[in-house]
Design an enzyme around this catalytic site. Structure first.
Site, PDB file in Angstrom:
ATOM      1  N   TYR A 162     -62.226  94.282 -17.540  1.00 44.28           N
ATOM      2  CA  TYR A 162     -63.262  94.821 -18.431  1.00 44.28           C
ATOM      3  C   TYR A 162     -63.156  96.339 -18.384  1.00 44.28           C
ATOM      4  O   TYR A 162     -62.090  96.888 -18.078  1.00 44.28           O
ATOM      5  CB  TYR A 162     -64.619  94.260 -17.927  1.00 44.28           C
ATOM      6  N   ASP A 178     -68.569  96.517 -31.009  1.00 49.09           N
ATOM      7  CA  ASP A 178     -67.704  97.658 -31.317  1.00 49.09           C
ATOM      8  C   ASP A 178     -67.343  97.782 -32.804  1.00 49.09           C
ATOM      9  O   ASP A 178     -66.201  98.087 -33.159  1.00 49.09           O
ATOM     10  CB  ASP A 178     -66.459  97.642 -30.416  1.00 49.09           C
ATOM     11  N   ASP A 181     -73.879  96.523 -28.604  1.00 50.29           N
ATOM     12  CA  ASP A 181     -73.870  97.981 -28.476  1.00 50.29           C
ATOM     13  C   ASP A 181     -75.235  98.573 -28.804  1.00 50.29           C
ATOM     14  O   ASP A 181     -75.617  99.601 -28.268  1.00 50.29           O
ATOM     15  CB  ASP A 181     -72.792  98.580 -29.382  1.00 50.29           C
TER      16      ASP A 181
HETATM   17  O1  LIG Z   1     -67.675  97.467 -23.227  1.00 51.60           O
HETATM   18  C1  LIG Z   1     -68.389  98.170 -22.491  1.00 51.60           C
HETATM   19  O2  LIG Z   1     -68.082  98.511 -21.350  1.00 51.60           O
HETATM   20  C2  LIG Z   1     -69.742  98.570 -22.980  1.00 51.60           C
HETATM   21  C3  LIG Z   1     -69.758  98.566 -24.445  1.00 51.60           C
HETATM   22  O3  LIG Z   1     -70.155  97.612 -25.084  1.00 51.60           O
HETATM   23  C4  LIG Z   1     -69.146  99.704 -25.147  1.00 51.60           C
HETATM   24  O4  LIG Z   1     -68.872 100.751 -24.542  1.00 51.60           O
HETATM   25  O5  LIG Z   1     -68.946  99.572 -26.367  1.00 51.60           O
HETATM   26 MG   LIG Z   2     -69.254  97.547 -27.021  1.00 52.12          MG
END
Ligand SMILES: O=C([O-])CC(=O)C(=O)O
Ligand SMILES: [Mg+2]
Length: 496
Positions: free
Chosen positions: A44, A188, A211
């Protein structure tokens, strides 16, 4: 783990984990669950960000389902090609704003894949019930368009009606194929599509924008926990954001909502404690005419101010939140100004991955002379300052969405309601113990995450029942126990 640790380069560990997921899914989850703090940054954030940037050149086997403009008119058929029928959660992106890294086109697939592996590892949804989807409408990233290894459509992004029709066909096909109770988590998307898609499909689908809503819920949880360190109520604080996109305005709105519930003051009033700075400066009423609609509620009366430092000096916030996707913007001067205004300045650097973080944990602690309460979207190691060890929290939506989704699934919820986000925040804040606060840590450690997720799920489910949005009847008596009993575990059966 021994083999994995032989790799020193994080991207190689990522590739090894992806190979393992393909080869032996049960072992992949067993490893991830038993070593969650070590492996979360691998599968992740932040490593998944680098993986998306290099997705084409590390590509081995396809993961997830790609739906491109070429499939227009056939999306239902495409969904039917997926080997699993019983889908409970879809994470979908169009790759236009991958973390704080911008438009990565369909190389953004790493995000739905990574998020869904957390749905299973942290939230206990069955791997086979998870469907990663990337909508390929092209990319405006010139570098990718010229990259021989790019795996997506080589054209500029479709927009307007063409885009809306593809997304609408997808949403309709999803409901038709999987029913009303499948979760669709938007991830995203760029601002201009994210707000619109959420508003458009919330009344008819079980949709959730991680988000906007997930980030909001995790940040509110951290703030509720931080009150135990700084004292007062939420309403006593003044909030300043750098970044007025999905995360910034989503968090701001949830804080305003919580204050409004706590004080009975109308939302229009509680919003006035919250200020946002975007690339053009402080959002003020004189800018209203040219603001995007999601920024308008935050345009309060004030003189125009250009930079963040001047905004900090003028607004005198107790809480500073970075959500702009631009790294290194909490400069020494900004952190020092926060520390001169507050005894314990609360500083959240939320942008991902690490390269986009507004400041590092070390900078926050050093520049505030060890007084900052700090958390960040991407993980940072503990910092020693003046012979004291500070453990930065990770204000990442990974705390919320797996448990939140589990809560929706176990209650058979058919819609998401803001009160469920508040319930999730409260559940997470309750899991922050005194021993964490003693280390100035406003989030619980990830090592307990499955227990935390079960508690979040129970609170979310309880709220779904209360609101009449749950379809699984009768309501189980002990929702925490019920949530735990529903969670997938990668057990090895004994045949003797
Ligand atoms: O993915 C992640 O760590 C957190 C998130 O949703 C992003 O930054 O868009
Ligand atoms: Mg995200």
């Amino acid at each position: 783990m021994h083999n994995l640790r032989q790799y020193e380069v994080p991207l190689q560990r990522y590739m090894a984990m992806m190979d393992l997921q393909e080869r032996n899914e049960r072992l992949f989850y067993k490893l991830l669950i038993d070593n969650v703090e070590e492996l979360l940054p691998v599968v992740y954030t932040p490593t998944v960000g680098e993986a998306c940037q290099k997705y084409g050149s590390i590509f081995r086997r396809p993961q997830g389902l790609y739906i491109s403009l070429k499939e227009k008119g056939k999306i239902l058929e495409v969904l039917k090609n997926w080997p699993e029928r019983n889908i409970q959660v879809i994470v979908v992106t169009d790759g236009e704003r991958i973390l704080g890294l911008g438009d990565l086109g369909c190389q953004g697939m790493g995000i739905p894949v990574g998020k869904l592996s957390l749905y299973t590892a942290l939230g206990g949804l069955r791997p086979s019930a998870c469907l990663p989807v990337t909508i390929d409408v092209g990319t405006n990233n010139g570098k990718l368009l010229n990259d021989e290894f790019y795996i997506g459509l080589r054209q500029r992004r479709a927009t307007g009606q063409e885009y809306a029709e593809l997304l609408d066909e997808f949403m309709t096909a999803v409901k038709k194929n999987y029913g009303e109770k499948v979760i669709v988590q938007f991830e995203d998307f760029a601002n201009h599509n994210a707000f619109e898609l959420l508003a458009k499909y919330s009344p008819t689908h079980l949709v959730f924008n991680d988000d906007i809503q997930g980030t909001a819920s995790v940040v509110l949880a951290g703030l509720l926990a931080a009150l135990k360190l700084v004292g007062g109520t939420l309403a006593d604080h003044t909030f300043l954001f750098l970044g007025a996109g999905e995360a910034g305005t989503g968090i701001a709105e949830l804080i305003a909502l919580e204050i409004s519930k706590q004080t009975n003051a109308p939302l229009e009033e509680t919003r006035k404690k919250i200020w946002l700075v975007d690339s053009k400066g402080l959002i003020v009423s004189s800018r209203k005419g040219s603001l995007q609609h999601f920024k308008k509620p935050w345009a309060h009366d004030h003189e125009p101010i250009k930079g963040l430092l001047d905004a900090v000096k003028a607004i005198k916030p107790t809480v500073l939140i970075g959500s702009s996707g631009v790294g290194k913007t909490f400069t020494k001067e900004v952190v020092e100004a926060m520390a001169s205004i507050n005894e314990k300045p609360l500083i959240l650097a939320l942008s991902n991955p690490t390269s986009q973080s507004e400041c590092t944990a070390e900078e926050a602690y050093t520049w505030s002379e060890g007084r900052a309460i700090f958390a960040s979207g991407s993980p940072f190691d503990p910092v020693e300052y003046n012979s004291r060890v500070f453990v930065p929290g990770q204000a990442n939506n990974a705390y919320i969405f797996p448990g939140f989704g589990l809560g929706l699934v176990i209650s058979g919820a058919i819609r998401v309601h803001d009160d469920m986000l508040l319930a999730a925040s409260e559940a997470l804040a309750e899991q922050v113990k005194q021993e964490n606060l003693d280390k100035v840590l406003i989030y619980p450690p990830f090592s307990n995450i499955r227990k935390i997720s079960a508690n979040i799920a129970a609170k979310v489910a309880a709220k779904a029942y209360e609101l009449g949005l749950a379809s699984r009847l009768p309501r189980p008596k002990d929702l925490v126990k019920y949530a735990e009993s529903c969670m997938y575990s990668p057990l090895y059966r004994s045949y003797r």
